[in-house]
Design a protein around this motif. Structure first.
Motif, mmCIF file in Angstrom:
data_model
loop_
_atom_site.group_PDB
_atom_site.id
_atom_site.type_symbol
_atom_site.label_atom_id
_atom_site.label_comp_id
_atom_site.label_asym_id
_atom_site.label_seq_id
_atom_site.Cartn_x
_atom_site.Cartn_y
_atom_site.Cartn_z
ATOM 1 N N PHE A 204 0.800 -1.218 0.000
ATOM 2 C CA PHE A 204 0.000 0.000 0.000
ATOM 3 C C PHE A 204 0.842 1.282 0.000
ATOM 4 C CE2 PHE A 204 -3.008 -3.165 1.493
ATOM 5 C CZ PHE A 204 -4.149 -2.836 0.794
ATOM 6 N N ALA A 205 2.116 1.181 0.383
ATOM 7 C CA ALA A 205 2.983 2.371 0.374
ATOM 8 C C ALA A 205 4.407 1.980 -0.017
ATOM 9 C CB ALA A 205 2.963 3.047 1.745
ATOM 10 N N PRO A 206 4.586 1.430 -1.237
ATOM 11 C CA PRO A 206 5.930 1.030 -1.669
ATOM 12 C C PRO A 206 6.786 2.240 -2.027
ATOM 13 C CG PRO A 206 4.388 0.747 -3.465
ATOM 14 C CD PRO A 206 3.574 1.181 -2.271
ATOM 15 N N SER A 207 8.085 2.042 -1.978
ATOM 16 C CA SER A 207 9.004 3.125 -2.311
ATOM 17 C C SER A 207 10.241 2.538 -2.980
ATOM 18 C CB SER A 207 9.413 3.887 -1.042
ATOM 19 O OG SER A 207 10.393 4.864 -1.321
ATOM 20 N N ASN A 208 10.669 3.177 -4.057
ATOM 21 C CA ASN A 208 11.853 2.741 -4.796
ATOM 22 C C ASN A 208 13.083 3.410 -4.183
ATOM 23 O OD1 ASN A 208 13.852 2.116 -6.636
ATOM 24 N ND2 ASN A 208 12.617 2.583 -8.438
ATOM 25 N N LEU A 209 13.978 2.618 -3.601
ATOM 26 C CA LEU A 209 15.187 3.169 -2.994
ATOM 27 C C LEU A 209 16.379 3.131 -3.942
ATOM 28 C CD1 LEU A 209 14.997 1.789 0.669
ATOM 29 C CD2 LEU A 209 14.171 3.960 -0.261
ATOM 30 N N GLU A 285 3.722 1.572 -10.820
ATOM 31 C CA GLU A 285 3.579 3.031 -10.917
ATOM 32 C C GLU A 285 4.153 3.723 -9.708
ATOM 33 O OE1 GLU A 285 0.020 6.398 -11.359
ATOM 34 O OE2 GLU A 285 -0.445 4.250 -11.455
ATOM 35 N N ALA A 286 3.900 3.178 -8.509
ATOM 36 C CA ALA A 286 4.410 3.779 -7.279
ATOM 37 C C ALA A 286 5.934 3.733 -7.227
ATOM 38 C CB ALA A 286 3.826 3.068 -6.067
ATOM 39 N N LEU A 287 6.526 2.694 -7.814
ATOM 40 C CA LEU A 287 7.983 2.581 -7.831
ATOM 41 C C LEU A 287 8.612 3.482 -8.897
ATOM 42 C CD1 LEU A 287 8.461 -1.283 -7.381
ATOM 43 C CD2 LEU A 287 8.705 0.501 -5.654
#
Length: 289
Positions: A204-209, A285-287
């Protein structure tokens, strides 16, 4: 007050943990800088190729999409992504620092704090280093539920042994062997719930590091909420333990807590996996890939 010897030991251990933290941090930066060279990339690729596709202990059962995803995640952590290696190792060491310095009188509390810190980095964003691989998985029609479960399995392969080592060290330092088994069992229960919360935040809240794509505010809020909920589960588990220990004993209490935690974790992972499988494009899309 006669506790100077004990205080000196705790201080020495804290300094060792901090020195290890700084050493890993510096090593990670050097490796990331060095990794830009072709020779370094070839060396890392050679090291990774020497490792089984699905390494132990993940390969004890039949090969499945879940174990393949776990093996891939372990490769990210230790061979293919220097930033991932640094993040995992630093989270474990920082968890040890926080646990040791904050709850030195109780290894049960120290173990809980260790996991609370380590879980955030290792399980709360399991797609952090997937980068463009996420789009490839989308195009291939990958089994997203199995992939999510496999990545969480890889996290447990790292965190549970790390917790056991940390608790043994704390038991030696504090001569708290009587607390070791309860601490291990409660830690295992917390890891189950933490995996479930990690599945939720990862979906629900992914993030690309690898290539940050914004959305840090959303990720921070989701992480804080997950930490509060996880802390609530830990508190509830402790209350249940105290309430039923007199009637069913310590081992019975531990089994009840672990069974309940495993059920909660499984339900959360299943829920998050279903949500991911229904709309994997949202993750991509979130990433930002």
């Amino acid at each position: 007050d006669g506790q100077w010897g004990s205080a000196a030991v705790h201080l020495a251990v804290s300094l060792v943990y901090l020195a290890l933290f700084l050493a890993i941090w510096a090593w990670g930066i050097k490796r990331r800088v060095r990794g830009s060279s072709g020779s370094a990339r070839k060396k890392d690729a050679g090291r990774a190729s020497d490792v089984e596709l699905i390494p132990p202990p993940v390969n004890v059962g039949p090969a499945t999409p879940m174990t393949a995803a776990a093996g891939q995640q372990l490769r990210y952590y230790f061979f293919r992504a220097p930033k991932a290696t640094q993040a995992v190792l630093l989270s474990v060491v920082m968890g040890a620092v926080v646990g040791h310095t904050t709850a030195s009188d109780s290894i049960v509390g120290a173990g809980a704090l260790f996991l609370l810190v380590a879980l955030v980095q290792v399980t709360f964003n399991v797609f952090a280093f997937e980068d463009t691989g996420a789009r490839w998985l989308l195009q291939m029609g990958a089994p997203w539920r199995s992939i999510l479960s496999g990545k969480l399995l890889a996290a447990m392969v790292i965190l549970v042994p790390a917790l056991a080592v940390f608790l043994v060290v704390e038991a030696i330092i504090g001569d708290a062997w009587s607390q070791l088994v309860p601490a291990l069992l409660l830690g295992l229960a917390m890891a189950f719930v933490g995996a479930g919360m990690g599945a939720m935040t990862s979906v629900f809240a992914p993030s690309n590091l690898v290539e940050p794509a914004g959305g840090k505010g959303r990720v921070l809020v989701a992480t804080l909420i997950a930490m509060v909920v996880l802390g609530g589960f830990v508190g509830a588990g402790a209350l249940v333990w105290v309430a039923v220990e007199d009637s069913i004993g310590q081992l019975g209490s531990a089994l009840v807590i672990i069974a309940a935690a495993a059920l909660v974790g499984w339900l959360l992972v299943r829920w998050a996996g279903s949500r991911l499988a229904s709309d994997p494009g949202r993750l991509v899309e979130a990433l930002g890939v």
